[in-house]
Design a protein around this motif. Sequence first.
Motif: not given
Length: 100
Positions: A8, A11, A15, A63, A84, A86-87, A89, A91, A93
């Motif tokens: 991870h 990603a 961000a 997630t 943050c 974590l999705s 998939t 990603q 945010e």
Amino acid sequence: MGRIPEKHREAVRAALDELVAGRRPELMTWVDNYGAAGAELIPQPDDIWEHRLTDFVPRDDGTAYIVLPLWTSDEAPSDLSAECELSKTGQIEIIDVHAL
């Protein structure tokens, strides 16, 4: 202390780089008002991946919730942190930046 899994990190790095570059102005309120004159975020060091203030909380649905300390030009790390999500998939945010 949490550890950000290596899969991870790319990603998360993207961000954080977006935040440091000022492309997330809606998240900069605490940064702009930190201390007497505000703070300047710097590119975040690799220390964030396993820092004692880092938190990685995986959920059963794939997630995760992540908290990362933020480095500034004056403090390593500062009292600022990024929250943050974590999705499923993979990603990332950043949902909030605030002082501890």
